[in-house]
Write a protein that holds these residues in place. Structure first.
Motif, PDB file in Angstrom:
ATOM      1  N   ALA A  31       0.834  -1.202   0.000  1.00 45.81           N
ATOM      2  CA  ALA A  31       0.000   0.000   0.000  1.00 45.81           C
ATOM      3  C   ALA A  31       0.869   1.252   0.000  1.00 45.81           C
ATOM      4  O   ALA A  31       2.033   1.217   0.391  1.00 45.81           O
ATOM      5  CB  ALA A  31      -0.911  -0.004   1.225  1.00 45.81           C
TER       6      ALA A  31
ATOM      7  N   ALA C 222       0.505  -6.124  15.734  1.00 49.17           N
ATOM      8  CA  ALA C 222      -0.701  -5.905  14.931  1.00 49.17           C
ATOM      9  C   ALA C 222      -0.299  -5.820  13.467  1.00 49.17           C
ATOM     10  O   ALA C 222       0.770  -5.318  13.136  1.00 49.17           O
ATOM     11  CB  ALA C 222      -1.385  -4.613  15.357  1.00 49.17           C
ATOM     12  N   GLY C 223      -1.142  -6.368  12.588  1.00 44.06           N
ATOM     13  CA  GLY C 223      -0.888  -6.221  11.149  1.00 44.06           C
ATOM     14  C   GLY C 223      -0.381  -7.466  10.453  1.00 44.06           C
ATOM     15  O   GLY C 223      -0.134  -7.436   9.253  1.00 44.06           O
ATOM     16  N   PHE C 269     -12.551  -0.908  21.675  1.00 45.37           N
ATOM     17  CA  PHE C 269     -11.144  -0.517  21.659  1.00 45.37           C
ATOM     18  C   PHE C 269     -10.872   0.444  22.805  1.00 45.37           C
ATOM     19  O   PHE C 269     -11.717   1.262  23.170  1.00 45.37           O
ATOM     20  CB  PHE C 269     -10.788   0.183  20.347  1.00 45.37           C
ATOM     21  CG  PHE C 269     -10.727  -0.747  19.164  1.00 45.37           C
ATOM     22  CD1 PHE C 269      -9.767  -1.750  19.089  1.00 45.37           C
ATOM     23  CD2 PHE C 269     -11.628  -0.601  18.112  1.00 45.37           C
ATOM     24  CE1 PHE C 269      -9.710  -2.595  17.981  1.00 45.37           C
ATOM     25  CE2 PHE C 269     -11.561  -1.443  17.007  1.00 45.37           C
ATOM     26  CZ  PHE C 269     -10.617  -2.446  16.940  1.00 45.37           C
ATOM     27  N   LEU C 287      -8.981  -9.644  13.515  1.00 46.04           N
ATOM     28  CA  LEU C 287     -10.098  -8.961  12.849  1.00 46.04           C
ATOM     29  C   LEU C 287      -9.789  -8.889  11.364  1.00 46.04           C
ATOM     30  O   LEU C 287      -8.724  -8.406  10.967  1.00 46.04           O
ATOM     31  CB  LEU C 287     -10.278  -7.553  13.416  1.00 46.04           C
ATOM     32  CG  LEU C 287     -10.884  -7.480  14.822  1.00 46.04           C
ATOM     33  CD1 LEU C 287     -10.680  -6.094  15.423  1.00 46.04           C
ATOM     34  CD2 LEU C 287     -12.374  -7.827  14.812  1.00 46.04           C
ATOM     35  N   ILE C 290      -6.484 -10.450  10.240  1.00 44.12           N
ATOM     36  CA  ILE C 290      -5.229  -9.769  10.559  1.00 44.12           C
ATOM     37  C   ILE C 290      -5.124  -9.587  12.067  1.00 44.12           C
ATOM     38  O   ILE C 290      -6.107  -9.271  12.732  1.00 44.12           O
ATOM     39  CB  ILE C 290      -5.170  -8.411   9.822  1.00 44.12           C
ATOM     40  CG1 ILE C 290      -5.220  -8.657   8.299  1.00 44.12           C
ATOM     41  CG2 ILE C 290      -3.943  -7.610  10.207  1.00 44.12           C
ATOM     42  CD1 ILE C 290      -5.293  -7.391   7.481  1.00 44.12           C
ATOM     43  N   THR C 291      -3.928  -9.784  12.591  1.00 44.01           N
ATOM     44  CA  THR C 291      -3.741  -9.667  14.045  1.00 44.01           C
ATOM     45  C   THR C 291      -3.977  -8.233  14.506  1.00 44.01           C
ATOM     46  O   THR C 291      -3.598  -7.271  13.829  1.00 44.01           O
ATOM     47  CB  THR C 291      -2.318 -10.068  14.461  1.00 44.01           C
ATOM     48  OG1 THR C 291      -1.385  -9.311  13.700  1.00 44.01           O
ATOM     49  CG2 THR C 291      -2.071 -11.548  14.248  1.00 44.01           C
ATOM     50  N   ASN C 359       5.017  -8.153   8.005  1.00 46.59           N
ATOM     51  CA  ASN C 359       3.897  -7.355   7.540  1.00 46.59           C
ATOM     52  C   ASN C 359       4.382  -6.585   6.339  1.00 46.59           C
ATOM     53  O   ASN C 359       4.944  -5.506   6.460  1.00 46.59           O
ATOM     54  CB  ASN C 359       3.453  -6.405   8.662  1.00 46.59           C
ATOM     55  CG  ASN C 359       2.475  -5.384   8.149  1.00 46.59           C
ATOM     56  OD1 ASN C 359       2.068  -5.419   6.987  1.00 46.59           O
ATOM     57  ND2 ASN C 359       2.117  -4.440   8.993  1.00 46.59           N
ATOM     58  N   GLY C 361       2.707  -5.060   4.244  1.00 44.76           N
ATOM     59  CA  GLY C 361       1.622  -4.198   3.787  1.00 44.76           C
ATOM     60  C   GLY C 361       2.128  -2.947   3.098  1.00 44.76           C
ATOM     61  O   GLY C 361       1.504  -2.417   2.189  1.00 44.76           O
ATOM     62  N   THR C 362       3.291  -2.502   3.549  1.00 48.15           N
ATOM     63  CA  THR C 362       3.946  -1.386   2.850  1.00 48.15           C
ATOM     64  C   THR C 362       5.380  -1.797   2.609  1.00 48.15           C
ATOM     65  O   THR C 362       5.876  -2.759   3.154  1.00 48.15           O
ATOM     66  CB  THR C 362       3.912  -0.086   3.685  1.00 48.15           C
ATOM     67  OG1 THR C 362       4.481  -0.365   4.962  1.00 48.15           O
ATOM     68  CG2 THR C 362       2.489   0.401   3.865  1.00 48.15           C
TER      69      THR C 362
ATOM     70  N   TYR D 108      -9.184  -1.251  12.262  1.00 47.69           N
ATOM     71  CA  TYR D 108      -7.923  -1.023  12.981  1.00 47.69           C
ATOM     72  C   TYR D 108      -6.810  -1.915  12.452  1.00 47.69           C
ATOM     73  O   TYR D 108      -5.668  -1.477  12.281  1.00 47.69           O
ATOM     74  CB  TYR D 108      -8.113  -1.240  14.487  1.00 47.69           C
ATOM     75  CG  TYR D 108      -6.805  -1.229  15.214  1.00 47.69           C
ATOM     76  CD1 TYR D 108      -6.010  -0.086  15.240  1.00 47.69           C
ATOM     77  CD2 TYR D 108      -6.319  -2.388  15.843  1.00 47.69           C
ATOM     78  CE1 TYR D 108      -4.782  -0.077  15.870  1.00 47.69           C
ATOM     79  CE2 TYR D 108      -5.102  -2.385  16.479  1.00 47.69           C
ATOM     80  CZ  TYR D 108      -4.329  -1.229  16.490  1.00 47.69           C
ATOM     81  OH  TYR D 108      -3.111  -1.225  17.105  1.00 47.69           O
ATOM     82  N   THR D 109      -7.136  -3.178  12.176  1.00 51.49           N
ATOM     83  CA  THR D 109      -6.081  -4.087  11.718  1.00 51.49           C
ATOM     84  C   THR D 109      -5.604  -3.701  10.312  1.00 51.49           C
ATOM     85  O   THR D 109      -4.418  -3.820  10.010  1.00 51.49           O
ATOM     86  CB  THR D 109      -6.547  -5.557  11.780  1.00 51.49           C
ATOM     87  OG1 THR D 109      -7.764  -5.707  11.042  1.00 51.49           O
ATOM     88  CG2 THR D 109      -6.784  -5.993  13.215  1.00 51.49           C
ATOM     89  N   ALA D 110      -6.512  -3.203   9.472  1.00 52.53           N
ATOM     90  CA  ALA D 110      -6.095  -2.733   8.140  1.00 52.53           C
ATOM     91  C   ALA D 110      -5.194  -1.510   8.285  1.00 52.53           C
ATOM     92  O   ALA D 110      -4.184  -1.372   7.575  1.00 52.53           O
ATOM     93  CB  ALA D 110      -7.321  -2.395   7.289  1.00 52.53           C
ATOM     94  N   ALA D 112      -3.271  -0.904  10.827  1.00 51.45           N
ATOM     95  CA  ALA D 112      -1.978  -1.382  11.333  1.00 51.45           C
ATOM     96  C   ALA D 112      -1.164  -2.020  10.210  1.00 51.45           C
ATOM     97  O   ALA D 112       0.050  -1.849  10.116  1.00 51.45           O
ATOM     98  CB  ALA D 112      -2.196  -2.398  12.458  1.00 51.45           C
ATOM     99  N   LYS D 113      -1.858  -2.759   9.351  1.00 58.73           N
ATOM    100  CA  LYS D 113      -1.147  -3.463   8.276  1.00 58.73           C
ATOM    101  C   LYS D 113      -0.598  -2.494   7.238  1.00 58.73           C
ATOM    102  O   LYS D 113       0.545  -2.590   6.836  1.00 58.73           O
ATOM    103  CB  LYS D 113      -2.086  -4.448   7.585  1.00 58.73           C
ATOM    104  CG  LYS D 113      -1.412  -5.178   6.449  1.00 58.73           C
ATOM    105  CD  LYS D 113      -2.137  -6.412   6.028  1.00 58.73           C
ATOM    106  CE  LYS D 113      -1.150  -7.321   5.307  1.00 58.73           C
ATOM    107  NZ  LYS D 113      -0.111  -7.852   6.193  1.00 58.73           N
ATOM    108  N   TRP D 114      -1.448  -1.616   6.790  1.00 61.08           N
ATOM    109  CA  TRP D 114      -1.064  -0.739   5.688  1.00 61.08           C
ATOM    110  C   TRP D 114      -0.577   0.620   6.177  1.00 61.08           C
ATOM    111  O   TRP D 114      -0.548   1.582   5.430  1.00 61.08           O
ATOM    112  CB  TRP D 114      -2.214  -0.649   4.680  1.00 61.08           C
ATOM    113  CG  TRP D 114      -2.392  -1.934   3.947  1.00 61.08           C
ATOM    114  CD1 TRP D 114      -1.446  -2.562   3.189  1.00 61.08           C
ATOM    115  CD2 TRP D 114      -3.548  -2.773   3.903  1.00 61.08           C
ATOM    116  NE1 TRP D 114      -1.949  -3.733   2.683  1.00 61.08           N
ATOM    117  CE2 TRP D 114      -3.238  -3.890   3.092  1.00 61.08           C
ATOM    118  CE3 TRP D 114      -4.825  -2.701   4.473  1.00 61.08           C
ATOM    119  CZ2 TRP D 114      -4.147  -4.917   2.843  1.00 61.08           C
ATOM    120  CZ3 TRP D 114      -5.730  -3.722   4.224  1.00 61.08           C
ATOM    121  CH2 TRP D 114      -5.389  -4.820   3.406  1.00 61.08           C
ATOM    122  N   LYS D 115      -0.224   0.686   7.424  1.00 60.89           N
ATOM    123  CA  LYS D 115       0.386   1.897   8.003  1.00 60.89           C
ATOM    124  C   LYS D 115      -0.439   3.135   7.705  1.00 60.89           C
ATOM    125  O   LYS D 115       0.117   4.198   7.419  1.00 60.89           O
ATOM    126  CB  LYS D 115       1.811   2.079   7.449  1.00 60.89           C
ATOM    127  CG  LYS D 115       2.693   0.857   7.617  1.00 60.89           C
ATOM    128  CD  LYS D 115       3.497   0.893   8.896  1.00 60.89           C
ATOM    129  CE  LYS D 115       3.857  -0.501   9.372  1.00 60.89           C
ATOM    130  NZ  LYS D 115       4.597  -1.302   8.398  1.00 60.89           N
TER     131      LYS D 115
END
Lengths: 363, 363, 363, 363
Positions: A31, C222-223, C269, C287, C290-291, C359, C361-362, D108-110, D112-115
């Motif tokens: 991303a 997380a992530g 949260f 969730l 993803i953690t 992770n 993700g980025t 939230y997890t998205a 965290a994953k994708w910063k």
């Protein structure tokens, strides 16, 4: 699994040459990566036909439509899907090809595989047109890699009997990028002129030519790739043979290395500029399947386009006897020059996948 | 994923050149297949060193011990594990290789990958010795394929500058099998003598030679393989580049096809004996990644053995400066002839995997 | 693919209950990780039978022999192979099981799959004994994860009708580790006593019990995990169902969540200690696959051991008619308590694999 | 790999809830399969919202557009791509969700994953809307399976505290198909009325309910699936957890088996009608991961929809403190009934993939 490759970054291509649309999914793209559409368009233009007499006269509109994966031009982590609409969905040129397989094409093998359920062209999925979505994906990968200092570029090492100079030992980013700006991607423009002339001659004779593409990547860290079957060579070769017409892949000196002696082929290591480098690069930047930090260099052989206008010997599958075939219509007398960006695209996709995976040799 | 390949039949290789044992798991092997240990032993003997001055003088005992997967000599469906014990676990010859990477070897790239945690040889996992378990697996695959009428055989197409004749258009099972019975696997024994002489000369000069291996498979049905990235070429290339020292893979005419015209390279289809066949085989039995029923033919380039006894330029990783290296001990002046059965083994494993998968083009 | 799982870290199990040896390959393990054999031995002891009347009286020697992957007790990056020798290779107890499939076992399905080529036990590959190599791999994964602050622990949430307390909202590393030190892994020792009593009663009645295992992991960032099919739940479930006798897997509140209202099940949260946390953990720390950084919590249902000594109704496959079967010999009246470390092992392996992948993700 | 699954048949989903279009690729589909669009449309209608007060009031137009893979309504072997256009691409309802993650959602997890590169909804890829393309793929799989005598059907086993009767021991094709024709998919319509009432009550209270879905498949041959990690349970669970809101998966008696004794849970084999069958089906048609020929039965737990209109406790990610959130707009008070066809779809896709692979236990 067939029209897909990749591990963390999965690329999946779909479409037929004469269907509604063709496209690609990139699943696993990081991303936050902006996609410059202008740079992407320029990259796609490099494989487009219709630029000159060197290619088919069919006009394609390869402007990609992004169905998913972007938020305001930036990747969002979700799978990116881009499609290209087919203007010209069903051509009469292909109408007679349901019984008589074209030599050198996948017509007969598709018929054998799908038991004649599809037309002779396997639904047209074997078309070179499918390299357009591959280039969308690869063009995106190139933009992301460039931000990490990794540059991928390719040129025509040969067309028919004509040869270009090879890349220098340390190609610069500028040199690699410059290939994409030339109308004919060669290092030595004189060689390029000879190649163009040879292609035009083949065209006039109703024949076609093949060629060899050399691709290089710089900026890769040492240590990418896994031993044995997970190496950089394994993964690049597995993907490159997915490009239609590729019949050979070699790294560094490749087949020529088989004629050298160990004392000639071994690349002496040097300590220069605070790091390990080498005095030659017969290994093509890969030892034991793992990157050495030297430029990655590979060559891919493109066979001559099988579509030629000369009469050819083949068979009638329905009549179960020999037949003669003459193919009319729009054909590329050579696709090697158009395949240059495709080789770059596939190389960039594999390298981005491996770079995302990183060097997890230690934790 | 690194030392594994395959889809329905997974092959996983383990071991280091100087560890306790090396071995292989075959997961997905069909049940009910008897394994003839004598035939397997004869196959393994083909890659063994110590047969002559052409190879290293190190003696290996490659008798496989089957830990699982067999019931009274017949496969039972559970994963098959076979190991070979290492007699000679830690050689002084390698002792000094912890700081000075050998040119042409994976020493430096393993060091880069594993951050120096392993010794310079990545724990010795890059050793050609690991091809022994590959041959156990491949020898088993060859026996199973032969029961289905599929035969795989290979020969040395060249060593250094010396070349053998290529396989004929339709190699017979007898011809393919005969390669394994020759002390030196060539079609033209005169060419073989020249190759042997060239290897002995290189050996005397403290140098080494490479070569090209040609491998063929007959008896494959038309229609195996998937389009684009799941093709026969993709999967064979991905696995073949896992053999140490392989730097190029091509199918049929391969790189030579790039110099042909379409009218020369296209294989005319013929209707003969009630089926489709072809007048030539530049495609190597594969069109669009899918088998055509013609013999599958491929070539693999083996680089010259990097271990040579001449002094070589390299670096000291600890002192961060140039260094000279002289390697003593037992080395192969050429491994191309020993790699012939390894190429057969890997080809047979991929083809068995694809054959198990079958042609699921229709349901 | 069958006895394997994992992406960057591939785990491949082999062996039969009564073969020469059983074992495991770990391919993709990071280099430089010391393996403490004492801690590993203590972990393996937890699944060993013969500790008490609660288990089978068969004695196993599970001391692993490392064939590859280690240099002086430290991982070297090459695939690690560990084996356990079978002392007691062919037992008369199983002799009569070639025609009459045991209810609840894989005898019949293995016969259907392998067309009777293997004996009724599929070569014994379905044996619970194969969880020993899984525990070797998992024990190693646990040691590596612990160095990154990730701890995995499990307990028996129920046996038959008897239930233990669930893990608290935030289990500590000490609590998770303490489960492995108890002879019977429960939070509430009174509940444990009731469970043990129930197992002994079932044993006396020639019957068996099942149970539910709860496993938690703390310290995960997380992530981790990918959307949809590459999520943490997908990958954990895929692997956990590989443990014999597991018939259900749920995360967090799992099936109980289906009876809650959204206002009860949603975890509010909180911002606490400079980070996001939650007031409850019905999501089990996951969730959207993803953690979340909350403890990962899962439950796995273990069916009652199918080997019981009561007479059972079955069939004779050769006579094609009904038959009665009475199984004698050594059986576990319950395997749920022995499966606790196996669930930990598989969970740790999947989490290490995902943690190695990171992770991405980025970029 | 994330939004993909499958081995020979690969399914790849793309799209975001509020993007241009969502869609699916099916790669590896056999050629020659006609797709009945009317039957497909009826299947898709089952998951569509807006049918009643039981679902969100948002109207979706789920008419699939086929971009590739079909020739005149029949699969041609090339990858099939189908898309659904999003009419209603960017809703103001979601505008404020860029800082405050919704409890129970992947916001939230998205993040965290994708910063935080994507919006809080990971580009909307976690949306239940993505189950529409899954249903296109699954609806096609169901049609192909039915031609082989394999039928897949599902019903609501429970919603909140209300429960339906379970499937009978041998559900017929008619029974399985009939579930799709009911407005509310239950066996016992009285139970269905109680469930509907409970959903409406939850809706009025601004709350939501979960449920359990039971899915069965009949007509599967015995012998499908691989031991350990390649079993039917492993592959079904891995895919089913890809459906949003699924938090538990069990086969046959599942978690209830953990409370039974072996003598109760073992299914006695019977010889009936010339074949092996069983007197009960606690195993859910799977022993050792391999199909037994008995009906395959599984349950999947669906958590209550996290979108509720009551005020909820959460955090502000930018202000790094607690926050209260009230979500307005169109929400499903329960998605369990709409998830019934999605569970069928995913089950059918996995089973078609396994059936294409066949039982390669012997060669």
């Amino acid at each position: 699994m067939s029209s897909e490759f990749g591990k963390l970054l999965r690329v999946s291509v779909f479409g037929q040459s004469h269907g509604t649309a063709i496209g690609v999914i990139m699943d696993g793209l990081p991303a936050g990566e902006a996609i410059d559409r202008e740079i992407l368009g320029a990259f796609l233009a490099r494989r487009k036909p219709g630029n000159s007499l060197l290619s088919t006269q069919r006009r394609e509109t390869d402007a990609p439509i992004f169905l998913s994966g972007l938020e305001e031009g930036v990747t969002c982590g979700a799978p990116l899907c881009a499609v290209i609409e087919n203007r010209d969905q069903r051509s009469a040129d292909y109408a007679k090809l349901t019984d008589i397989p074209r030599p050198g094409h996948a017509d007969y093998t598709a018929w054998a595989k799908w038991k004649g359920q599809a037309d002779l062209r396997g639904g047209g999925h074997f078309s070179g047109r499918l390299t357009a979505p591959l280039c969308i994906a690869g063009g995106i990968a190139k933009q992301i890699l460039a931000r990490k200092g990794i540059f991928v570029g390719a040129h025509l090492l040969s067309v028919g009997q004509e040869t270009d100079a090879p890349f220098p030992l340390f190609p610069t980013a500028e040199l690699l990028e410059s290939m994409g700006k030339k109308p004919f991607p060669v290092l030595d423009d004189k060689a390029g002129e000879r190649m163009e002339k040879a292609i035009l001659e083949a065209r006039q004779e109703g024949d076609s030519l093949g060629g060899v593409i050399q691709c290089a990547a710089i900026g890769l860290p040492a240590g990418l790739g896994e031993p044995m079957f997970g190496g950089v060579e394994n993964r690049l070769a597995a993907a490159l043979f997915g490009i239609p017409a590729i019949k050979g892949v070699e790294f560094g000196a490749g087949f020529a290395a088989a004629r050298l002696r160990g004392s000639e082929n071994n690349d002496p290591f040097l300590w220069e500029g605070g790091r390990v480098t080498a005095a030659s690069n017969h290994a093509g930047g890969i030892l034991g399947g793992i990157t050495s930090g030297m430029p990655l260099v590979l060559q891919a052989a493109v066979k001559p386009t099988p579509s030629i206008s000369r009469p050819q010997q083949t068979v009638s599958l329905s009549r179960k006897e020999g037949a003669e075939l003459e193919i009319h219509g729009r054909h590329d007398p050579c696709i090697a020059h158009r395949a240059v960006p495709v080789v770059e695209a596939v190389t960039a996709l594999v390298l981005l996948d491996m770079r995302l995976e990183g060097n997890h040799g230690t934790f």
